[in-house]
Design a protein around this motif. Structure first.
Motif, short mmCIF file in Angstrom:
data_model
loop_
_atom_site.label_atom_id
_atom_site.label_comp_id
_atom_site.label_asym_id
_atom_site.label_seq_id
_atom_site.Cartn_x
_atom_site.Cartn_y
_atom_site.Cartn_z
N UNK A 83 35.05 37.28 40.59
CA UNK A 83 33.97 36.47 41.16
C UNK A 83 33.19 35.74 40.08
N UNK A 84 32.80 34.50 40.39
CA UNK A 84 31.88 33.73 39.55
C UNK A 84 30.76 33.18 40.44
N UNK A 85 29.51 33.32 39.99
CA UNK A 85 28.37 32.83 40.76
C UNK A 85 27.39 32.14 39.83
N UNK A 86 26.62 31.19 40.38
CA UNK A 86 25.69 30.42 39.55
C UNK A 86 24.46 30.04 40.38
N UNK A 87 23.29 30.08 39.71
CA UNK A 87 22.04 29.57 40.29
C UNK A 87 21.95 28.08 39.97
N UNK A 88 22.01 27.24 40.99
CA UNK A 88 21.92 25.80 40.78
C UNK A 88 20.48 25.31 40.79
N UNK A 89 19.58 26.11 41.30
CA UNK A 89 18.15 25.81 41.26
C UNK A 89 17.41 27.12 41.44
N UNK A 90 16.08 27.04 41.51
CA UNK A 90 15.29 28.25 41.69
C UNK A 90 15.48 28.85 43.08
N UNK A 91 16.06 28.06 44.01
CA UNK A 91 16.18 28.53 45.38
C UNK A 91 17.62 28.60 45.90
N UNK A 92 18.56 28.00 45.19
CA UNK A 92 19.91 27.90 45.73
C UNK A 92 20.93 28.44 44.74
N UNK A 93 21.84 29.27 45.25
CA UNK A 93 22.93 29.80 44.42
C UNK A 93 24.21 29.79 45.25
N UNK A 94 25.34 29.76 44.54
CA UNK A 94 26.65 29.77 45.19
C UNK A 94 27.61 30.59 44.35
N UNK A 95 28.64 31.10 44.99
CA UNK A 95 29.63 31.90 44.28
C UNK A 95 30.99 31.80 44.93
N UNK A 96 32.02 32.08 44.15
CA UNK A 96 33.39 32.02 44.65
C UNK A 96 34.16 33.22 44.11
N UNK A 97 35.04 33.75 44.92
CA UNK A 97 35.89 34.88 44.56
C UNK A 97 37.35 34.50 44.76
N UNK A 98 38.18 34.79 43.78
CA UNK A 98 39.63 34.67 43.90
C UNK A 98 40.19 36.09 43.93
N UNK A 99 41.07 36.37 44.88
CA UNK A 99 41.54 37.75 45.00
C UNK A 99 42.99 37.81 45.45
N UNK A 100 43.65 38.84 44.99
CA UNK A 100 44.99 39.16 45.45
C UNK A 100 44.93 40.27 46.46
N UNK A 101 45.73 40.17 47.51
CA UNK A 101 45.78 41.17 48.57
C UNK A 101 47.17 41.80 48.55
N UNK A 102 47.21 43.13 48.56
CA UNK A 102 48.48 43.84 48.39
C UNK A 102 48.60 44.93 49.45
N UNK A 103 49.70 44.91 50.19
CA UNK A 103 49.99 45.93 51.21
C UNK A 103 51.22 46.72 50.83
N UNK A 104 51.13 48.03 50.98
CA UNK A 104 52.29 48.90 50.81
C UNK A 104 52.39 49.76 52.06
N UNK A 105 53.33 49.42 52.94
CA UNK A 105 53.49 50.11 54.21
C UNK A 105 54.79 50.90 54.16
N UNK A 106 54.72 52.12 53.68
CA UNK A 106 55.94 52.90 53.49
C UNK A 106 56.81 52.25 52.43
N UNK A 107 58.03 51.87 52.81
CA UNK A 107 58.95 51.24 51.87
C UNK A 107 58.90 49.71 51.95
N UNK A 108 57.94 49.19 52.68
CA UNK A 108 57.78 47.75 52.85
C UNK A 108 56.49 47.31 52.18
N UNK A 109 56.53 46.18 51.48
CA UNK A 109 55.34 45.70 50.78
C UNK A 109 55.14 44.21 51.05
N UNK A 110 53.91 43.77 50.88
CA UNK A 110 53.57 42.37 51.05
C UNK A 110 52.39 42.00 50.19
N UNK A 111 52.19 40.70 49.97
CA UNK A 111 51.08 40.25 49.14
C UNK A 111 50.63 38.87 49.60
#
Length: 305
Positions: A83-111
């Protein structure tokens, strides 16, 4: 903030770490951990977080062996986010997250890969703090599966009029269809009815719209007591009610589901923290009622330095 709204870590005034875990229904468990660092004088922040949900060593059953095959299988659904976030002013901020999702269902996997995006706008109403936010979560690629469990051997049928002869099964595999992640759009507001140095009373609400079901909402409140008795300890008590559209499907005449659905989503809890100029340590607990599925217990530990 890393989990719910990435913009929130931009308001941290010191590095911090948090670990949370709770026992969910059907002997499953969800655990989560996060770490965040403000920099540039607090104008920006970065964070790393991960979560995992699942169970281990579940007995395996088949149609031919309803009492069990003697084997076991495990399921884990995990993600890792930056995640990265920034205050653009004294009242407003924004952030973004990049993420990987990983599933392991028994012998089957996905991402899959996904992003979260969030904002915070904080101002004052009648000289009391008020905050607005909106968040888009899990906007990303489709999740598809592969693995040895999808491979099968299909017996070869003899041609018409032929005598059966020994032969190796025809190798094949089950076809799977990728599906989209549960993307959710949320808007929220929080207002401090009481905003004193010794006491703070906050009301909050959010409206959320997932892409795979109907809309839901959450209402909650928190009483916080900073510097209790002039000490370095501070505490809080909290309560909330969350509605998910699945509750609307429980309207069955004469069913216990009708009564249970009225309380499902109720949660209460509290926290206690010790804070100094350079250090803080906290513990939080919450209990949530899940209707006929029972209740869950959340335990959270946090540290800042």
């Amino acid at each position: 903030a890393l989990y719910y709204n990435p913009a929130g870590i931009s308001m941290m005034d010191r590095p911090g770490a948090l670990v949370s875990t709770y026992s969910y229904v059907a002997s499953t468990r969800y655990s989560w951990g996060g770490l965040a660092f403000p920099f540039s004088g607090g104008a920006r922040a970065v964070g790393l977080h991960l979560g995992t949900f699942g169970f281990k060593d579940q007995p395996e059953y088949t149609v031919d062996l309803p009492d069990g095959t003697g084997g076991v299988y495990s399921v884990s659904e995990s993600y890792l986010g930056l995640t990265y976030a920034e205050n653009f002013s004294a009242r407003f901020s924004a952030g973004i997250t990049a993420k990987g999702v990983f599933d392991q269902l028994g012998e089957v996997s996905g991402s899959a890969f996904a992003v979260d995006f969030g904002t915070n706008f904080h101002s004052a109403l009648n000289n009391h703090p008020i905050k607005f936010s909106f968040v888009i979560q899990n906007l990303g690629t489709n999740l598809s599966y592969s693995g040895d469990a999808l491979n099968v051997g299909v017996p070869r049928e003899p041609a018409e009029g032929e005598e059966p002869v020994p032969s190796n099964p025809q190798p094949g595999s089950y076809r799977t269809k990728a599906f989209s992640l549960p993307t959710t759009f949320t808007v929220a507001v929080a207002y401090d009815i009481i905003a004193k140095e010794s006491t703070r009373w906050t009301l909050l609400a959010d409206f959320n719209q997932p892409n795979n079901t109907k809309a839901g909402y959450v209402v909650g409140t928190e009483f916080a007591f900073p510097q209790m008795g002039g000490s370095n300890f501070n505490g809080a008590v909290r309560g909330s009610y969350s509605y998910a559209s699945a509750n609307a499907d429980t309207d069955v005449p004469g069913s216990q589901l009708n009564e249970e659905a009225g309380y499902q989503g109720t949660a209460i809890g509290g926290g206690l923290a010790y804070t100094t100029e350079n250090f803080n340590l906290g513990f939080d607990y919450a209990w949530k009622y899940m209707g006929i599925l029972g209740s869950t217990n959340f335990f959270t530990f946090s540290i800042g330095w």
